[in-house]
Design a protein around this motif. Structure first.
Motif, PDB file in Angstrom:
ATOM      1  N   LEU A 204       1.169  10.710  -3.671  1.00  0.00           N
ATOM      2  CA  LEU A 204      -0.965  11.047  -3.798  1.00  0.00           C
ATOM      3  C   LEU A 204      -0.579  11.536  -2.220  1.00  0.00           C
ATOM      4  O   LEU A 204      -0.914  13.359  -2.183  1.00  0.00           O
ATOM      5  N   HIS A 205      -0.590  10.967  -0.618  1.00  0.00           N
ATOM      6  CA  HIS A 205      -0.414  12.090   0.272  1.00  0.00           C
ATOM      7  C   HIS A 205       0.117  13.315   0.295  1.00  0.00           C
ATOM      8  O   HIS A 205      -0.580  14.159   1.444  1.00  0.00           O
TER       9      HIS A 205
ATOM     10  N   TYR B  49      -5.426   5.018   4.277  1.00  0.00           N
ATOM     11  CA  TYR B  49      -4.966   4.777   2.500  1.00  0.00           C
ATOM     12  C   TYR B  49      -6.540   4.182   2.070  1.00  0.00           C
ATOM     13  O   TYR B  49      -6.743   4.542   0.906  1.00  0.00           O
TER      14      TYR B  49
ATOM     15  N   TRP C 232       0.776  -1.377   0.208  1.00  0.00           N
ATOM     16  CA  TRP C 232      -0.369   0.327  -0.041  1.00  0.00           C
ATOM     17  C   TRP C 232       1.014   1.093  -0.264  1.00  0.00           C
ATOM     18  O   TRP C 232       0.405   1.940  -1.029  1.00  0.00           O
ATOM     19  N   THR C 233       1.960   1.265   1.088  1.00  0.00           N
ATOM     20  CA  THR C 233       2.485   3.185   0.676  1.00  0.00           C
ATOM     21  C   THR C 233       3.062   2.627   0.217  1.00  0.00           C
ATOM     22  O   THR C 233       5.113   2.786   0.705  1.00  0.00           O
ATOM     23  N   THR C 234       3.917   2.387  -1.447  1.00  0.00           N
ATOM     24  CA  THR C 234       4.364   2.461  -1.943  1.00  0.00           C
ATOM     25  C   THR C 234       5.102   3.970  -2.728  1.00  0.00           C
ATOM     26  O   THR C 234       4.268   5.045  -2.323  1.00  0.00           O
TER      27      THR C 234
ATOM     28  N   LYS D  41      -4.252   2.858  -9.030  1.00  0.00           N
ATOM     29  CA  LYS D  41      -4.910   1.792  -7.311  1.00  0.00           C
ATOM     30  C   LYS D  41      -5.306   3.025  -6.069  1.00  0.00           C
ATOM     31  O   LYS D  41      -5.953   2.156  -4.907  1.00  0.00           O
ATOM     32  N   HIS D  42      -4.462   3.758  -6.042  1.00  0.00           N
ATOM     33  CA  HIS D  42      -3.849   3.725  -4.909  1.00  0.00           C
ATOM     34  C   HIS D  42      -4.720   5.681  -4.305  1.00  0.00           C
ATOM     35  O   HIS D  42      -4.831   5.722  -3.218  1.00  0.00           O
ATOM     36  N   LEU D  43      -5.763   5.271  -5.369  1.00  0.00           N
ATOM     37  CA  LEU D  43      -6.576   6.753  -5.358  1.00  0.00           C
ATOM     38  C   LEU D  43      -7.862   5.886  -5.385  1.00  0.00           C
ATOM     39  O   LEU D  43      -8.666   7.242  -5.610  1.00  0.00           O
TER      40      LEU D  43
ATOM     41  N   ASP E 175       4.104   5.334  -5.413  1.00  0.00           N
ATOM     42  CA  ASP E 175       3.204   6.425  -6.143  1.00  0.00           C
ATOM     43  C   ASP E 175       1.751   6.676  -4.767  1.00  0.00           C
ATOM     44  O   ASP E 175       1.580   7.462  -4.781  1.00  0.00           O
ATOM     45  N   CYS E 176       1.933   6.485  -3.825  1.00  0.00           N
ATOM     46  CA  CYS E 176       0.995   6.183  -2.534  1.00  0.00           C
ATOM     47  C   CYS E 176       0.749   7.463  -1.991  1.00  0.00           C
ATOM     48  O   CYS E 176       0.654   8.407  -1.487  1.00  0.00           O
ATOM     49  N   ARG E 177       2.485   7.538  -1.728  1.00  0.00           N
ATOM     50  CA  ARG E 177       3.488   8.300  -1.180  1.00  0.00           C
ATOM     51  C   ARG E 177       3.614   9.818  -2.044  1.00  0.00           C
ATOM     52  O   ARG E 177       2.852  11.224  -1.535  1.00  0.00           O
TER      53      ARG E 177
END
Length: 346
Positions: free
Chosen positions: A41-42, A249, A33-35, A299-301, A37-39
């Motif tokens: 976004l955050h 997430y 999850w906290t890849t 997918k992280h969005l 790409d995710c970070r």
């Protein structure tokens, strides 16, 4: 060991002194999850929230493709690398790598309950061996100038008394580590899956509060089952920081868009949900140019429009079309066109 004895051993400790990293509000390391790409976004929603990588094992860095695991975008700072391992020399080597790559902090995982990491003496099983954890942390700190921290559980299996937790912290703090993030559940290594270990063992926040009372010189960050900013405020009356896991997430915007003003005294204008999605597109274009599949990035969005009109249609469209071979930025824009955020919450 009785409560009076616990109090006596720690009553003269000074108050915790913060280091260069602000851990008042952070997002937990979460596998898959906290890849990066995710970070990315955050970070569009919060400038100051501390972000953690997924757990990376020492073996993956020393014997694998280190660059693949350590690569991140400059925008992700402040960012911490979480390591999994139990060999002090290997952990020191990987901690040096983290500093060379510019990470702001390195965190040792003493909380993951999976069978795979247990077999390699990684994660929650190390709660049985506080002296080994202390040795690891001491070697890691000696290798670098950046902060080294630890994340652990209340206990494991039958080693679940408060006295055991107290002794674990007492021994580990002798390494010089001064920041403890505590997941307020024990881990049941024999009989529960990692997923079940995130829900079934009961939360015991009071034990984390008690550790802070007994060790005021330590920075104590609480983790586990926290879902709202109001809950964060309650915990911050007792501890130094709050770490949010799955809620950040699955429904990130209500938490992260308000975090800077609420926890870091920075009331800059925040982006709406749609603005966040639009601001993410340059990163998406970059990743697609690198050969990443669309769905692996977007997918992280999927939780960005949680509870909003069109949010379910947004997720369904991406789930159905994001895997297609010709999926591209236009696919993402088509999904965004289905969303109508509520004016009072966008």
């Amino acid at each position: 060991m009785n409560t009076q004895a616990l109090e006596k051993t720690t009553s003269t400790h000074p108050q915790a002194q913060p280091d260069s990293v602000n851990r008042r509000f952070s997002i937990a390391p979460m596998m898959d999850w906290t890849t990066s790409d995710c970070r990315v976004l955050h970070r569009l929603m919060s400038r100051h929230t501390l972000l953690y990588t997924e757990m990376v094992t020492t073996g993956a860095l020393i014997h694998g493709d280190a660059a693949r695991h350590l690569r991140y975008e400059d925008s992700e700072h402040p960012i911490a690398l979480q390591l999994g391992g139990s060999n002090p020399a290997d952990l020191a080597t990987c901690t040096r790598m983290a500093q060379e790559w510019g990470y702001d902090e390195v965190n040792l995982n003493v909380g993951c309950p999976s069978d795979r990491v247990q077999n390699n003496m990684i994660g929650a099983c190390l709660m049985e061996f506080p002296e080994r954890v202390a040795e690891c942390l001491a070697e890691m700190q000696a290798a670098v100038d950046i902060p080294v921290t630890v994340k652990h559980r209340l206990g494991i299996d039958d080693l679940d008394s408060f006295e055991h937790l107290h002794r674990f912290v007492e021994v580990v703090r002798q390494s010089g580590c001064r920041s403890f993030t505590i997941h307020a559940r024990k881990a049941i290594l024999d009989g529960l899956s990692p997923k079940e270990n995130r829900d079934i063992p009961p939360l015991m926040y009071d034990r984390v509060y008690r550790i802070k009372e007994l060790f005021p010189d330590l920075e104590v960050v609480i983790n586990g089952g926290i879902k709202t900013l109001e809950e964060c405020d309650t915990h911050l009356q007792h501890v130094d920081g709050v770490m949010i896991g799955r809620e950040a997430y699955q429904n990130p915007w209500p938490l992260l868009s308000q975090a800077d003003a609420r926890f870091f005294n920075d009331d800059h204008p925040y982006l709406s949900r749609l603005d966040v999605a639009e601001a993410f597109i340059p990163h998406l274009e970059k990743r697609l140019a690198e050969g990443a599949p669309l769905y692996a990035v977007i997918k992280h969005l999927l939780g960005l429009f949680h509870g909003q009109r069109g949010g379910k249609q947004f997720r369904r469209y991406l789930s159905e079309n994001g895997h297609k071979r010709d999926a591209a930025v236009d696919t993402f824009r088509a999904a965004l066109a289905l969303v109508t955020p509520s004016p009072d919450t966008e």
